[in-house]
Design an enzyme around this catalytic site. Structure first.
Site, PDB file in Angstrom:
ATOM      1  N   ARG A 254      28.811  18.627-153.631  1.00 23.55           N
ATOM      2  CA  ARG A 254      29.838  17.976-152.807  1.00 23.55           C
ATOM      3  C   ARG A 254      29.114  17.348-151.628  1.00 23.55           C
ATOM      4  O   ARG A 254      28.363  18.022-150.921  1.00 23.55           O
ATOM      5  CB  ARG A 254      30.849  19.037-152.339  1.00 23.55           C
ATOM      6  CG  ARG A 254      31.865  18.578-151.317  1.00 23.55           C
ATOM      7  CD  ARG A 254      32.844  17.602-151.964  1.00 23.55           C
ATOM      8  NE  ARG A 254      33.992  17.341-151.137  1.00 23.55           N
ATOM      9  CZ  ARG A 254      34.013  16.519-150.098  1.00 23.55           C
ATOM     10  NH1 ARG A 254      32.920  15.929-149.687  1.00 23.55           N
ATOM     11  NH2 ARG A 254      35.129  16.303-149.449  1.00 23.55           N
TER      12      ARG A 254
ATOM     13  N   GLU B 122      40.700   9.838-152.917  1.00 19.24           N
ATOM     14  CA  GLU B 122      40.870  10.431-154.241  1.00 19.24           C
ATOM     15  C   GLU B 122      40.909   9.324-155.295  1.00 19.24           C
ATOM     16  O   GLU B 122      41.157   8.159-154.983  1.00 19.24           O
ATOM     17  CB  GLU B 122      42.165  11.252-154.286  1.00 19.24           C
ATOM     18  CG  GLU B 122      42.166  12.432-153.336  1.00 19.24           C
ATOM     19  CD  GLU B 122      41.100  13.468-153.662  1.00 19.24           C
ATOM     20  OE1 GLU B 122      40.852  13.737-154.855  1.00 19.24           O
ATOM     21  OE2 GLU B 122      40.513  14.024-152.713  1.00 19.24           O
TER      22      GLU B 122
ATOM     23  N   ARG C 285      30.771  24.536-155.124  1.00 16.84           N
ATOM     24  CA  ARG C 285      29.902  23.359-155.141  1.00 16.84           C
ATOM     25  C   ARG C 285      28.912  23.429-153.981  1.00 16.84           C
ATOM     26  O   ARG C 285      29.280  23.799-152.869  1.00 16.84           O
ATOM     27  CB  ARG C 285      30.739  22.079-155.012  1.00 16.84           C
ATOM     28  CG  ARG C 285      31.738  21.908-156.124  1.00 16.84           C
ATOM     29  CD  ARG C 285      32.615  20.697-155.923  1.00 16.84           C
ATOM     30  NE  ARG C 285      33.450  20.851-154.728  1.00 16.84           N
ATOM     31  CZ  ARG C 285      34.438  20.038-154.387  1.00 16.84           C
ATOM     32  NH1 ARG C 285      34.725  18.994-155.140  1.00 16.84           N
ATOM     33  NH2 ARG C 285      35.131  20.244-153.296  1.00 16.84           N
TER      34      ARG C 285
END
Length: 164
Positions: free
Chosen positions: A45, A53, A88
């Site tokens: 990430r 998004e 992540r």
């Protein structure tokens, strides 16, 4: 001159710090990539930023830009080894030529500085400059941040799931 100095610093730093590079094997969205690390896939990430998004305006453009910048390429990571709640790895991605992918996305107006998780003043300034230049998502009169977009979608889902 500054760019050459940075590249020289990076070269020297990496040679002493044994910087590892990893191949980018997947792009999940504008701020999440998959790397091949020690023979295994690792999701990373991007630190300091939040991209729109996928279904949000500019979400596809952010994903396309990061794909062009680093898919199939070797990158190094800059981070402290922390992980997010999804496991992540959180890090900045650096290309062999010294380009910081995270900062590039903010400069292009394809990511917000994620102030909730980052107090980095460089990212704050990059966002201000992108806003002032009206690049990328800052062309819109009222861009919606990804965290507000996710909140709205979650509320919509909750309302739609209520049985009458």
């Amino acid at each position: 001159m500054m760019k050459k100095s940075f590249l020289l610093f990076l070269l020297i730093f990496c040679s002493f710090a044994f910087c590892q590079t990893y191949k980018v094997i997947g792009i999940k969205d504008g701020d999440t990539v998959s790397l091949l690390m020690d023979g295994k896939e690792q999701t990373v990430r991007l630190a300091h930023i939040d991209c729109p998004e996928k279904k949000q305006p500019y979400g596809t453009k952010a994903k396309d830009m990061i794909s062009v910048l680093c898919f199939g390429k070797m990158v190094s990571l800059k981070g402290d080894g922390k992980r997010d709640r999804n496991g992540r790895l959180i890090a900045e991605l650096l290309l062999p030529n010294g380009i910081n992918v995270n900062k590039t996305l903010v400069k292009a107006g394809l990511a917000w500085h994620f102030k909730k998780y980052s107090k980095d003043e460089i990212y704050a300034q990059l966002e201000i400059e992108a806003r002032n230049k009206k690049v990328g998502l800052w062309k819109d009169k009222t861009p919606v941040s990804p965290w507000n977009w996710r909140k709205m979608k979650k509320e919509e889902k909750a309302i739609n799931s209520v049985a009458f």
